[in-house]
Design an enzyme around this catalytic site. Structure first.
Site: not given
Lengths: 261, 303
Positions: B45-46, B69, B72, B99, B130, B191
């Site tokens: 995950k970010g 999505n 955030g 990430n 993002c 992308i």
């Protein structure tokens, strides 16, 4: 505590319309079903249409371990659930299950428990009632709906306890909302389990908090993955955003912070 | 069995199938369904410097052959990751890639610096794309200058493999990719999601709490494929392709267009076993066409 999840194909053995909007799907598994806790759900794959891309989360309505049958109550609310209601006998349905955390059963079986369901929200409560009955709990069931036609599974619930109703139009049971039913004023309950539309769960939660009754609710936010990976289905809690799919769908009412509260 | 091994910077992959950030949790969410150590890499995950609550619900809208999505970047911050999550995933027998996201250059740098100290994280994917955060995120990935500023700053403190994830929400993707290469990126992944929107006509309201969100899923594949093809021609570093890959045939298309590896994202939500099916499917394709190695089909598009 983590319960192993499975991906498997189950066969549709029965698809019955129980009212104009709701179907009961009975599925059969070739292999023995894993233990499923009331309140857990399955993610169903719907193929053959570009309109329905993601799986649909549907709570487990009933499990018959002796026949390896899993029952789902599906209300037509969109294209995905419409497709599910069109399934025919012998069709295969791909499931991820059992997902999420179910209801916590009472530790003390002498407790008086109240199950409150609204609309298709009664679905997980039937399986819960069956499991509570095995424990010899004293079960009362209160079902609410807009009118008599929205009161689902009334006869099935009667096997497990006394059933009461409210309808908004007064066509069955007492007129009004579940929280206005006389049973709440006349009897004292130790535990409430609730699943239904959000305004109903909010009102039931408020009642439970006022009376200091332990109350668990089951939420049904829109989901993508169903396994806590995408973080799309969050609800606001006292501990911040929690995934309804993997932290819920059952929450204690005291942990929920409703939006706009 | 064909040779599926591939190298991205100094990163050795046992096969070219990775999972896209934000679609695979920390990997362990999927271990009931597949052996996650079979994957070429897991991109978790970010992760940001500080904890983020993410956007309010609703954060997701299903669209034809895809979804929007607006999560955030909900995460508990890099220090929580290092203390609580890293110990539980560091010994999985695959490449675990973090990430890294941020809202300003200093945040990206501080996060990358901390992740650099983790011996079992061989690479980061710098997320300058993002679309769901107010500050930073995509803003860094939509101009060459800001992309270069953040990539060069991170390059100074990060000495392992640096992948930069690009946004498709730009006029000229090749130009941004070249800027990323010049700034020191070892690889480019693309992308990220396409900025989109969904409206409920009955209520006359947007479906997402943020109004706009990122589009992913099968619907975006043709755009992703075109951009991977353009970028692979424009740079000399390996390209990692993602966007709407739902099966092995989709993955093969990305290799032919110039990708050295691929990421599977939204498809994980539809079928949690799909990554392993894609690994097997790539092998089947190579054998069926008489190739002995994955490298033989990279950029093998007959134009």
């Amino acid at each position: 505590m983590a319960i192993k999840k499975y991906i498997s194909n189950l066969a549709v053995i029965q698809n019955t319309a129980i009212n104009s909007q709701t179907h009961l799907l009975k599925l059969s598994s070739n292999s023995a079903l894993p233990t499923i806790i009331p309140g857990q759900f399955a993610e169903l794959r719907i193929d053959g249409t570009s309109d329905v891309f993601l799986r649909r989360p549907i709570s487990v309505n009933f499990v018959d371990y002796t026949k390896n049958e899993l029952w789902l109550l599906v209300q037509k609310v969109g294209k995905g659930t419409q497709k599910l209601c069109e399934l025919r006998e012998n069709d295969n349905l791909n499931l991820l299950f059992p997902l999420g955390n179910g209801f916590t059963l009472p530790g003390d079986f002498t407790q008086k428990v109240l199950l409150i369901g609204g609309g298709v929200g009664v679905a997980p409560l039937l399986f819960l009632a069956a499991e509570l009955a095995k424990l010899n709990c004293c079960i009362t069931i209160l079902i609410g709906g807009r009118s008599a036609d929205n009161l689902l599974l009334v006869n099935d619930f009667a096997d497990y306890g006394k059933v009461y109703f409210t309808t908004e139009d007064g066509s069955a049971g007492e007129r009004g909302y579940v929280t206005q039913h006389s049973i709440l004023a006349n009897e004292k309950f130790d535990k409430i389990y609730c699943c239904g539309p959000t305004p109903m769960m909010k009102a039931v939660g408020q009642y439970a908090c006022q009376k200091n009754i332990d109350c668990q609710i089951s939420l049904e936010n829109t989901m993508a993955c169903g396994i806590g990976a995408c973080l799309c289905c969050v609800t606001n809690t006292v501990d911040g955003h929690k995934c309804v799919c993997s932290d819920g769908p059952v929450f204690n009412i005291n942990d929920i912070k409703w939006n706009n509260d | 069995m064909a040779n599926l091994k591939i190298k991205i910077g100094n990163l050795q992959l046992k096969n070219p199938v990775m999972t896209a950030s934000g679609t695979f949790g920390y990997g362990t969410e999927f271990s009931d369904f597949i052996d996650i150590s079979r994957l070429g890499a897991i991109i978790v995950k970010g992760t940001t410097l500080n904890s983020r609550q993410g956007n309010p619900y609703p954060r997701m809208a299903e669209t034809p052959s895809g979804m929007l999505n607006a999560v955030g970047l909900q995460n508990k911050g890099v220090d929580y990751f290092i203390k609580q999550i890293y110990p539980t995933i560091k010994d999985i027998d695959t490449n675990i890639i973090v990430n890294v996201s941020g809202s300003c250059v200093d945040d990206y740098v501080a996060t990358a610096e901390r992740v650099n100290s983790l011996s079992n994280i061989p690479a980061i994917e710098l997320n300058i794309s993002c679309p769901n955060v107010k500050q930073g995120g995509m803003a860094f990935g939509t101009s060459c200058k800001s992309a270069q500023t953040v990539i060069s700053a991170v390059r100074k403190v990060y000495d392992k493999t640096l992948i930069v994830k690009l946004s498709p929400n730009v006029t000229d993707i090749a130009e941004i990719a070249r800027a990323a290469e010049d700034a020191g990126a070892d690889s480019i992944s693309l992308i990220n999601t396409l900025l989109g929107m969904a409206i409920n006509s009955e209520t006359r309201r947007p479906i997402l709490s943020t109004i706009t969100g990122g589009l992913s899923g099968a619907a975006v594949k043709p755009i992703a494929l075109r951009m991977v093809w353009q970028v692979a021609k424009a740079v000399n570093i390996p390209v990692i392709g993602l966007g709407g890959i739902m099966n092995a045939a989709d993955a093969i298309e990305f290799f032919l267009a110039g990708a050295s590896a691929i990421q599977v994202g939204t498809a994980n939500f539809v079928d949690p076993t799909i990554t392993c099916q894609i690994i097997d499917g790539i092998n089947d394709y190579l054998e069926r066409h008489g190739y002995s190695s994955i490298s033989e089909i990279i950029s093998a598009l007959e134009e």
